[in-house]
Design a protein around this motif. Structure first.
Motif, PDB file in Angstrom:
ATOM      1  N   GLN A 269       0.707  -1.227   0.070  1.00  0.00           N
ATOM      2  CA  GLN A 269       0.076   0.084   0.170  1.00  0.00           C
ATOM      3  C   GLN A 269       0.759   1.156   0.067  1.00  0.00           C
ATOM      4  O   GLN A 269       0.645   2.448  -0.583  1.00  0.00           O
ATOM      5  N   ASN A 270       1.959   1.235   0.598  1.00  0.00           N
ATOM      6  CA  ASN A 270       2.841   2.416   0.772  1.00  0.00           C
ATOM      7  C   ASN A 270       3.740   2.391  -0.600  1.00  0.00           C
ATOM      8  O   ASN A 270       4.807   3.167  -0.660  1.00  0.00           O
ATOM      9  N   SER A 271       3.709   1.455  -1.440  1.00  0.00           N
ATOM     10  CA  SER A 271       4.383   1.489  -2.820  1.00  0.00           C
ATOM     11  C   SER A 271       5.976   1.138  -2.516  1.00  0.00           C
ATOM     12  O   SER A 271       6.902   1.774  -2.968  1.00  0.00           O
ATOM     13  N   SER A 272       6.169   0.460  -1.396  1.00  0.00           N
ATOM     14  CA  SER A 272       7.529   0.357  -0.797  1.00  0.00           C
ATOM     15  C   SER A 272       7.904  -1.006  -0.891  1.00  0.00           C
ATOM     16  O   SER A 272       8.886  -1.609  -0.127  1.00  0.00           O
ATOM     17  N   LEU A 273       7.047  -1.821  -1.567  1.00  0.00           N
ATOM     18  CA  LEU A 273       7.457  -3.462  -1.718  1.00  0.00           C
ATOM     19  C   LEU A 273       7.978  -3.862  -3.169  1.00  0.00           C
ATOM     20  O   LEU A 273       7.519  -3.402  -3.958  1.00  0.00           O
ATOM     21  N   PHE A 274       8.882  -4.512  -3.242  1.00  0.00           N
ATOM     22  CA  PHE A 274       9.938  -4.798  -4.296  1.00  0.00           C
ATOM     23  C   PHE A 274       9.798  -6.103  -4.413  1.00  0.00           C
ATOM     24  O   PHE A 274       9.821  -6.966  -3.400  1.00  0.00           O
ATOM     25  N   GLU A 275      10.081  -6.606  -5.748  1.00  0.00           N
ATOM     26  CA  GLU A 275      10.449  -8.222  -5.851  1.00  0.00           C
ATOM     27  C   GLU A 275      11.487  -8.506  -6.800  1.00  0.00           C
ATOM     28  O   GLU A 275      11.832  -7.785  -7.513  1.00  0.00           O
ATOM     29  N   ALA A 276      12.201  -9.668  -6.527  1.00  0.00           N
ATOM     30  CA  ALA A 276      13.210 -10.040  -7.617  1.00  0.00           C
ATOM     31  C   ALA A 276      12.796 -11.469  -8.004  1.00  0.00           C
ATOM     32  O   ALA A 276      13.008 -12.348  -6.884  1.00  0.00           O
ATOM     33  N   VAL A 301      12.591 -13.243  -4.232  1.00  0.00           N
ATOM     34  CA  VAL A 301      12.791 -12.368  -2.893  1.00  0.00           C
ATOM     35  C   VAL A 301      12.038 -11.282  -2.819  1.00  0.00           C
ATOM     36  O   VAL A 301      11.802 -10.479  -3.818  1.00  0.00           O
ATOM     37  N   MET A 302      11.212 -11.078  -1.748  1.00  0.00           N
ATOM     38  CA  MET A 302      10.552  -9.995  -1.456  1.00  0.00           C
ATOM     39  C   MET A 302      11.306  -8.693  -0.662  1.00  0.00           C
ATOM     40  O   MET A 302      11.815  -9.274   0.625  1.00  0.00           O
ATOM     41  N   LEU A 303      11.562  -7.656  -0.963  1.00  0.00           N
ATOM     42  CA  LEU A 303      11.979  -6.533  -0.383  1.00  0.00           C
ATOM     43  C   LEU A 303      11.316  -5.218   0.026  1.00  0.00           C
ATOM     44  O   LEU A 303      10.317  -5.110  -0.807  1.00  0.00           O
ATOM     45  N   LYS A 304      11.549  -4.731   1.053  1.00  0.00           N
ATOM     46  CA  LYS A 304      10.951  -3.326   1.354  1.00  0.00           C
ATOM     47  C   LYS A 304      12.018  -2.237   1.291  1.00  0.00           C
ATOM     48  O   LYS A 304      13.405  -2.417   1.679  1.00  0.00           O
ATOM     49  N   MET A 305      11.637  -0.917   0.886  1.00  0.00           N
ATOM     50  CA  MET A 305      12.282   0.082   0.984  1.00  0.00           C
ATOM     51  C   MET A 305      11.980   0.915   2.304  1.00  0.00           C
ATOM     52  O   MET A 305      10.862   1.306   2.196  1.00  0.00           O
ATOM     53  N   ASP A 306      12.893   0.934   3.458  1.00  0.00           N
ATOM     54  CA  ASP A 306      12.474   1.840   4.687  1.00  0.00           C
ATOM     55  C   ASP A 306      12.566   3.218   4.198  1.00  0.00           C
ATOM     56  O   ASP A 306      13.100   3.550   3.241  1.00  0.00           O
ATOM     57  N   PRO A 307      12.249   4.032   5.162  1.00  0.00           N
ATOM     58  CA  PRO A 307      12.292   5.467   5.173  1.00  0.00           C
ATOM     59  C   PRO A 307      13.581   6.075   4.802  1.00  0.00           C
ATOM     60  O   PRO A 307      13.759   7.078   4.132  1.00  0.00           O
ATOM     61  N   SER A 308      14.640   5.384   5.385  1.00  0.00           N
ATOM     62  CA  SER A 308      15.809   5.957   4.987  1.00  0.00           C
ATOM     63  C   SER A 308      16.478   5.639   3.529  1.00  0.00           C
ATOM     64  O   SER A 308      17.642   5.920   3.165  1.00  0.00           O
ATOM     65  N   GLY A 309      15.753   4.820   2.751  1.00  0.00           N
ATOM     66  CA  GLY A 309      16.130   4.484   1.525  1.00  0.00           C
ATOM     67  C   GLY A 309      16.841   3.192   1.210  1.00  0.00           C
ATOM     68  O   GLY A 309      17.406   2.771   0.248  1.00  0.00           O
TER      69      GLY A 309
END
Length: 663
Positions: A269-276, A301-309
């Motif tokens: 929902q926060n558009s901060s979820l990524f996949e490879a 692999v599922m990854l997230k981008m935290d607020p610090s990038g």
């Protein structure tokens, strides 16, 4: 009676000069004359002559060359010839940049770029038709493996046309560094003979010799989740990551993982979820090395981008669901440390396979070769697109031919050390070709399709977009000098034949994947040419240079895995990890070959700084000068940015990008 001043420039590479005598003729619109010269070209020299001509030759059209030999045909590499005519005549240039050998007459047209005409009596039209007829005999297509792009017809580098071969300095460096790498491997094997191979620290025994400062940082921090995530954005392979718009269907969450599902949904929902997703590897047969079965996986692999990038892994599924395992195990950062490390190592091994075969070999090397062969078959030397592209296909045919005989051949490096060797690499390349779309080769389209535009910390993406923009401006500047409207583009038979040769022949009916079969406008032509130049330069630089940094420390990107993927977490021990990673022989080979292929080449020509002067038009030279200025400005921007970074991103610095695919 007129006096002509002739300047003959010989190449600077080893053996470019010749002991044979060279005969020259000047051919003008109103006549021709033989020059009574005693020319024996000297390497790296410009030799000047003056000659009185009794009649008026008119505007110069050609210089003809013939090299005479008695016992030994001593080939001569001629750079260019310039002629200053009598009175206020402008200097005429005749670019050559090729080997003169045999005893035939070589005809060099004046350098002004010209499109094809309809007048069969025109001397330039006749010349270009004869040139292409001859080139069709010399540059022939071949099938290396069924279902893959066509290649140049050459069983080994000695079969290549002379003008596509490495110059002597390049050949010596290439072959001597292979020998140096082999010697280093032997020394490391001897050094480790009496040592154990039971802990990760044992890899330190071979982590010496040629390595980069970044490779040392990888050595120190490769187990960190932050560095693991960073590589998907800015490592050796930044081409697989995508931002999620939904949860992947293959990610089956068993009961008891409701908290993980909630975390994933929140990041989504926060558009901060990524996949490879490495699903392309699913079902690819694994290699057998020295009688020992190797293993492959197709992880997600599922990854997230935290607020610090920071891009951080959340969950790894090593294998997709199957009838045997409908709910495959999921590995989490909270798992026992060795289990989580082994799961990440499987991802890194899978990334090694896709990086080397799909994004490096296929999407840059083999594509560049198709462009190169089609250019030599379809575009005469007078064509402006030929003049634009020639500096960007230097050495490509030979480096690819050597790859097919040494790297991906039967019994080659892949068969000896890589888990996709032994034939799996060919299966994978066929699958990858089906995914090779035109859009995937154009950064703005590719990054938009992967929803990565504007992603914080995506340095490859940022630099690739800037380089595409600069390259596009250069290409447009050249194209608009010679194509003054869409009708001129549509009416150029040589250009249209070149387009069809790439899409329908070399890339095997790639129009189904969005490649054009004709050019209908200036914009369409400019976009395609920008893709060609970008692929042969910046994209290859981004994909090739990282090998030395990210693959020298073998556990960070193992070339093969020697045990099957774990199905439980509690049973993973150090013995499991070391039993999975490459053995000392495979690890030494990985280090040697990544140094050989990833190091800066001694005869490297930086992007846009080729010395060949194919264009004589001052406006074309001005366009190239502006291209160089734009690249220098970008260099300064990247340098200033990198000074603020813990891990500088250097691969798309213009001074680090080679002008063609040469390694």
């Amino acid at each position: 009676m007129g006096r002509y001043r002739i300047l003959v420039a010989t190449g600077a590479s080893l053996f470019a000069g010749s002991h044979n005598r060279v005969q020259l003729w000047l051919v003008g619109a109103r006549g021709e004359t033989e020059l009574e010269l005693q020319l024996r070209p000297v390497r790296g020299q410009k030799e000047e002559f003056e000659h009185e001509v009794p009649g008026d030759l008119g505007p110069l059209q050609f210089v003809k060359l013939r090299k005479h030999h008695s016992l030994v045909d001593d080939a001569w590499f001629c750079d260019r010839i310039t002629v200053q005519g009598p009175g206020a005549c402008e200097e005429a240039a005749f670019p050559c940049y090729r080997w003169v050998q045999g005893d035939g007459v070589l005809c060099l047209p004046e350098a002004t770029a010209r499109l094809a005409g309809n007048n069969a009596l025109d001397v330039f039209q006749r010349h270009r038709e004869e040139e292409l007829k001859e080139r069709h005999k010399i540059y022939r297509w071949a099938t290396w493996k069924e279902g893959l792009p066509l290649t140049i017809a050459a069983g080994c580098e000695d079969d290549l046309p002379a003008n596509m071969r490495f110059h002597e300095e390049k050949r010596l460096d290439f072959e001597w560094t292979l020998k140096a790498g082999a010697l280093e491997m032997v020394l490391k094997r001897v050094y480790t003979l009496l040592s154990s191979w039971t802990s990760l620290e044992d890899f330190d025994l071979i982590f010496w010799g040629q390595k980069s400062p970044l490779a040392e940082k990888v050595h120190q921090r490769w187990q960190d989740d932050e560095l693991f995530g960073y590589q998907f954005l800015n490592g050796a392979n930044p081409m697989l990551l995508r931002r999620c718009t939904s949860l992947p269907s293959r990610l089956v969450l068993p009961s008891g993982m409701e908290e993980l599902r909630a975390q994933l949904e929140r990041e989504l929902q926060n558009s901060s979820l990524f996949e490879a997703d490495f699903i392309l590897l699913d079902g690819i047969p694994a290699n057998v090395i020295r009688g020992e079965k190797q293993y492959l996986a197709a992880p997600l692999v599922m990854l997230k981008m935290d607020p610090s990038g920071k891009l951080l892994p959340m969950v790894i599924q090593i294998q997709p669901p199957s009838p045997i395992s409908p709910t495959p195990p999921l590995f989490l950062p909270s798992d026992p440390p060795l289990a989580w490390l082994l799961a990440k190592t499987w991802v890194r091994n899978s990334d090694f396979q896709l990086h080397q075969l799909q994004y490096h070999l296929l999407n840059t090397h083999l594509l560049a070769e198709v462009i190169a062969v089609a250019t030599m078959r379809c575009l005469p030397g007078l064509h402006p697109v030929f003049k634009l592209l020639m500096p960007h296909i230097r050495y490509t045919m030979e480096i690819n031919t050597r790859a097919r005989t040494q790297l991906i051949s039967d019994g080659g490096i892949f068969d000896k050390a890589v888990s996709t060797g032994g034939g799996g690499h060919v299966h994978l390349l066929r699958r990858a070709l089906a995914q090779l779309t035109y859009r995937s080769l154009c950064p703005l389209d590719d990054l938009a399709d992967r929803h990565l535009l504007g992603t914080p910390g995506a340095l490859y993406a940022c630099d690739a977009l800037r380089l595409w923009e600069i390259t596009a401006r250069y290409v447009e500047g050249i194209v608009h000098l010679f194509y003054h409207g869409d009708d001129v583009v549509k009416g150029d038979p040589e250009l249209q034949a070149w387009c069809r040769e790439i899409t329908e022949v070399g890339l095997r009916q790639a129009q189904e994947r969005g490649f054009p079969v004709s050019f209908q406008s200036q914009n369409q032509l400019c976009h395609f040419l920008t893709m060609c130049v970008f692929t042969c330069t910046a994209q290859h630089g981004a994909i090739n240079q990282g090998q030395l940094d990210w693959y020298a420390w073998v556990p960070n990107a193992p070339c093969t895995m020697r045990m099957p993927p774990p199905t439980t977490k509690e049973d993973v021990t150090m013995a499991t990890v070391m039993g999975s990673l490459p053995d000392v022989r495979q690890a030494c080979l990985q280090m040697a070959i990544t140094w050989h292929l990833g190091r800066r080449q001694p005869d490297m020509v930086p992007l846009g700084h080729h010395k060949e002067k194919y264009f004589s038009d001052p406006k074309a030279k001005s366009v190239l000068n502006q291209f160089q200025t734009d690249l220098e400005n970008l260099e300064r921007e990247i340098t200033a940015r990198n000074e603020q970074l813990d891990l500088p991103y250097e691969y798309l610095k213009p001074s680090h990008i080679e002008n063609s695919v040469t390694i």
